[in-house]
Design an enzyme around this catalytic site. Structure first.
Site, PDB file in Angstrom:
ATOM      1  N   ASP A 189       0.816  -1.225   0.000  1.00 55.16           N
ATOM      2  CA  ASP A 189       0.000   0.000   0.000  1.00 55.16           C
ATOM      3  C   ASP A 189       0.852   1.279   0.000  1.00 55.16           C
ATOM      4  O   ASP A 189       0.623   2.186   0.804  1.00 55.16           O
ATOM      5  CB  ASP A 189      -0.923   0.040   1.227  1.00 55.16           C
ATOM      6  CG  ASP A 189      -1.693  -1.242   1.440  1.00 55.16           C
ATOM      7  OD1 ASP A 189      -2.020  -1.912   0.452  1.00 55.16           O
ATOM      8  OD2 ASP A 189      -1.978  -1.572   2.616  1.00 55.16           O
ATOM      9  N   GLU A 355     -11.138  -0.579  -3.633  1.00 56.34           N
ATOM     10  CA  GLU A 355     -10.454   0.187  -2.590  1.00 56.34           C
ATOM     11  C   GLU A 355      -9.334   1.012  -3.220  1.00 56.34           C
ATOM     12  O   GLU A 355      -9.170   1.054  -4.437  1.00 56.34           O
ATOM     13  CB  GLU A 355      -9.864  -0.773  -1.550  1.00 56.34           C
ATOM     14  CG  GLU A 355      -8.853  -1.754  -2.120  1.00 56.34           C
ATOM     15  CD  GLU A 355      -8.489  -2.868  -1.163  1.00 56.34           C
ATOM     16  OE1 GLU A 355      -9.138  -2.991  -0.114  1.00 56.34           O
ATOM     17  OE2 GLU A 355      -7.541  -3.627  -1.466  1.00 56.34           O
TER      18      GLU A 355
END
Length: 465
Positions: A189, A355
């Site tokens: 991420d 997401e």
């Protein structure tokens, strides 16, 4: 004391070894990350290696087989159980760990026991320039060779034991031949940004079962190739009163002469909801402090998970907060960067959105990007849409980053983008399953070029090793 605090306390005792073991030399606080080999000080020419998944000390020479050389090469990475210590990853993606005090090579299960068994803290060895390795969960033991097998044995203050537990770090028998991952070890991420002449990466610390990592680190670079580790910048355990785990997907923005870190967090209390928080610092490398003492967006307030925050600042100086899993949201932030009008929250969910929202602007066009599918799925990928404003409306343009199986690249997603200042050169940072042997909780961070076509669309991004 929570697990994170206990591990740091243990590793601090290990690193300050003159406190618990007065006869030992001064501690060696750091090791170089990246590929290295470990040579025994009392058996020059013999190196730590794995054979049939067991740790050994064997002779390695320039005439040894390629496999033997590979088996004697390890990447020193961020400690799986403590950022103050280190773990040793083999070329096949597995880690050295002790089990029943025998050194073995196993795949990272992500459990607390495995992470502790695979984390070692360095102290100075028996001769100058050598190092001894202390298990983070057994500070009274050392990694040593015994009859050329590797064990974790209780420390004995003798010349023989000191020598058997001391190793020199040497150039690797099998040098690294690929550019990625840009940060050695397990991270995911990544948020990439440019501040004051340097690029910064802010990733999730990976390798934890259920993604339960408790802290964030920062890395910086001037060339997007060589990265400096600035250590822990926010630790949910001591630094965040409402969260102690699930330190996910940080994003950092500069504003008002300060730096704001937006993050996801959860608690070990049994409440499975994740919340969004914001922390502030005077430096891009922290330390950051929780700005509110409470979540900025409390989980359950809106449908979907409150995770994966991202902030985009437009040319007029207005900043917008994006977040969401299952549903995508955006809201203009107030000038203080730590509050907003709940009535202004808008849903901007696009087809395929899962997401990891990211927004950028180029030549007057706004680009809304996101990840599709599940991060545990090898088909995790990045898609995008374009629109006339930070709020949309958005027109989906398609997938721009996806797996490349001929190179073993899977699960390419949860990205961020940075522009080289003063140019139309762009780079994308993203994670993938660690190569080799990775999965949805053993991921690594890499950076590739992102190119725009003449019509303003994004060309397919080619993931590289």
């Amino acid at each position: 004391m929570n697990r994170r605090a206990r591990l740091l306390a243990v590793s601090s005792l290990v690193l300050a070894s003159t406190v618990t073991l007065p006869a030992l030399p001064a501690s060696a606080a750091t090791l170089p990350t990246g590929a290295r080999s470990l040579e025994a000080v009392n058996y020059p020419g013999r190196f730590v290696r794995h054979a049939d998944y067991l740790g050994r000390l064997d002779a390695v020479t320039s005439g040894s087989s390629a496999q033997t050389k590979s088996d004697a090469t390890f990447t020193i990475v961020n400690g799986l159980a403590s950022p103050a210590c280190y773990s040793f990853q083999a070329a096949n993606g597995m880690f050295l760990r002790h089990y029943d005090f025998r050194i073995r090579l196993e795949a990272n299960a992500g459990t607390p026991t495995f992470r502790e068994d695979a984390t070692f803290c360095p102290v100075d060895g028996s001769v100058a320039g050598s190092v001894s390795l202390v298990p983070v969960n057994y500070p009274d033991r050392r990694l040593r060779h015994r009859n050329f097998e590797l064990w974790v044995d209780k420390f004995e203050d003798t010349a023989g034991f000191r020598a058997d537990s001391s190793f020199r770090l040497t150039t690797p028998w099998t040098p690294k031949t690929t550019k990625g991952p840009v940060i050695p070890g397990l991270f995911a991420d990544p948020h990439i940004a440019y501040f004051n002449g340097r690029y910064y990466l802010y990733p999730t610390t990976d390798g934890y079962a259920s993604w339960s990592a408790p802290y964030y680190k920062a890395f910086s670079s001037t060339d997007l190739v060589n990265w400096t580790d600035h250590g822990v910048i926010l630790d949910h355990g001591p630094d965040v009163s409402w969260a102690d785990n699930s330190a996910w997907a940080p994003a950092v923005v500069a504003r008002n002469g300060r730096y704001y870190l937006y993050f996801s967090g959860g608690a070990a209390s049994g409440d499975t909801r994740k919340h969004l928080g914001v922390a502030v610092s005077d430096s891009p490398t922290g330390p950051f402090r929780d700005a509110l003492g409470a979540p900025l967006v409390r989980g359950g307030t809106y449908p979907g998970q409150a995770i994966d925050p991202m902030v985009f600042t437009d040319d007029d100086g207005r900043s917008y907060l994006y977040w969401g899993n299952g549903a995508a949201y955006v809201v203009p932030l107030n000038a203080d960067m730590v509050s907003f009008d709940p009535a202004a929250v808008r849903t901007i969910t696009t087809t395929g959105f899962r997401e990891a929202s990211f927004v950028l602007k180029r030549n007057g066009t706004y680009y809304f990007m996101w990840s599709e599918n599940d991060t545990r799925d090898e088909n995790y990928q990045v898609a995008y849409a374009t629109g006339p404003s930070p709020l949309g409306p958005w027109t989906k343009r398609g997938v721009v980053l996806q797996k490349r199986l001929e190179l073993g690249i899977k699960g390419t997603g949860h990205h961020s983008v940075v522009q080289v200042p003063g140019t139309d050169t762009w780079y994308i940072a993203y994670h993938r399953f660690a190569v080799p042997g990775g999965n949805g909780t053993n991921r690594e961070v890499t950076v590739d070029r992102m190119v725009f076509n003449a019509d303003g669309t994004i060309a397919p991004i080619v993931p590289t090793l």
